[in-house]
Design a protein around this motif. Structure first.
Motif, short mmCIF file in Angstrom:
data_model
loop_
_atom_site.label_atom_id
_atom_site.label_comp_id
_atom_site.label_asym_id
_atom_site.label_seq_id
_atom_site.Cartn_x
_atom_site.Cartn_y
_atom_site.Cartn_z
N TRP A 45 0.85 -1.18 0.00
CA TRP A 45 0.00 0.00 0.00
C TRP A 45 0.89 1.23 0.00
O TRP A 45 2.11 1.14 0.13
N PHE A 46 0.32 2.42 -0.19
CA PHE A 46 1.07 3.65 -0.46
C PHE A 46 2.18 3.91 0.55
O PHE A 46 3.32 4.17 0.18
N ASP A 47 1.86 3.87 1.83
CA ASP A 47 2.85 4.18 2.87
C ASP A 47 4.00 3.16 2.87
O ASP A 47 5.16 3.52 3.04
N GLU A 48 3.67 1.88 2.67
CA GLU A 48 4.71 0.86 2.57
C GLU A 48 5.60 1.11 1.36
O GLU A 48 6.83 0.99 1.43
N ALA A 49 4.97 1.45 0.24
CA ALA A 49 5.72 1.68 -1.00
C ALA A 49 6.68 2.87 -0.84
O ALA A 49 7.82 2.82 -1.31
N VAL A 143 5.54 -3.58 5.42
CA VAL A 143 6.89 -3.03 5.37
C VAL A 143 6.89 -1.75 6.21
O VAL A 143 7.05 -0.64 5.71
N LYS A 144 6.61 -1.93 7.46
CA LYS A 144 6.62 -0.86 8.45
C LYS A 144 7.18 -1.46 9.74
O LYS A 144 7.20 -2.68 9.92
N GLN A 145 7.56 -0.62 10.65
CA GLN A 145 8.23 -1.06 11.88
C GLN A 145 7.26 -1.46 12.99
O GLN A 145 7.70 -1.85 14.06
N TYR A 146 5.98 -1.46 12.75
CA TYR A 146 5.00 -1.66 13.82
C TYR A 146 5.14 -3.00 14.53
O TYR A 146 5.02 -3.08 15.75
N THR A 147 5.37 -4.06 13.79
CA THR A 147 5.52 -5.37 14.43
C THR A 147 6.78 -5.41 15.28
O THR A 147 6.79 -6.01 16.35
N GLY A 148 7.82 -4.76 14.79
CA GLY A 148 9.04 -4.65 15.59
C GLY A 148 8.80 -3.91 16.89
O GLY A 148 9.35 -4.26 17.93
N ASP A 149 7.94 -2.88 16.84
CA ASP A 149 7.59 -2.13 18.05
C ASP A 149 6.95 -3.06 19.09
O ASP A 149 7.28 -3.01 20.27
#
Length: 183
Positions: A45-49, A143-149
């Motif tokens: 999606w846009f933010d991941e891209a 492809v965002k850091q949320y799961t890492g958080d």
């Protein structure tokens, strides 16, 4: 001391055996749901891209600079994503691999945290709810850091509890804090 029994459909099971069964079931369901969502192959999606373009188009050193497209992410996350992309190509799957692995690790950490705070039986139930939480499943393949958080937060809480009980030496706590700050 006699072991407590749990009756399920007329069959008596030791409570410890029942909680291990729930634990294994919750872990299997959690991993399966995350891998199945990963396997759908949905587009970024846009933010991941926007974040993926920064990862792909910048050098490792350039990732330490302000990112383009109004993006931000911890440097550890960016460097791991860049390394995975450099090794396996910058496909949607390869860029989502690290969040997936972090999400699976979070299942284990939440169980350990629950076990330390609530005991084995309740930890299995907590893990069951955590394993099927829709938002956690969705973020497990972004492809965002949320799961890492989530993973780092669970690890820091576990570390704090064990540290308060004197189970980890200071060196190990400092190393973990530095790694957590980078991710």
């Amino acid at each position: 001391m006699e072991e407590q029994q749990l009756k399920v459909r007329g069959i008596s099971l030791p409570t410890a055996m029942a909680s291990r069964f729930v634990l294994l079931l919750a872990m299997a369901v959690g991993v399966t749901l995350r891998v199945a969502y990963f396997a759908t192959g949905r587009s970024l999606w846009f933010d991941e891209a926007c974040l993926a373009l920064n990862i792909r188009d910048r050098s490792f050193l350039d990732l330490f600079q302000v990112l383009d497209n109004n993006q931000a992410a911890p440097i550890g996350f960016l460097l791991v994503e860049k390394l995975i992309g450099a090794v396996f190509s910058y496909s949607d799957y390869s860029l989502r691999l690290f969040p997936l692995l972090m999400s699976i690790l979070s299942l284990y950490l939440v169980w350990r945290l629950g076990k330390r705070m609530l005991g084995e039986s309740f930890a299995a139930i907590v893990l069951g709810f955590f394993a099927i939480a829709p938002i956690l499943i969705r973020y497990s393949t972004e492809v965002k850091q949320y799961t890492g958080d989530v993973t780092i937060s669970a690890a820091i809480l576990l570390l704090a509890i064990e540290g308060l009980n004197g189970k980890w030496p200071v060196k190990k706590r400092v190393l973990f804090a530095v790694v957590g700050a980078c991710l």
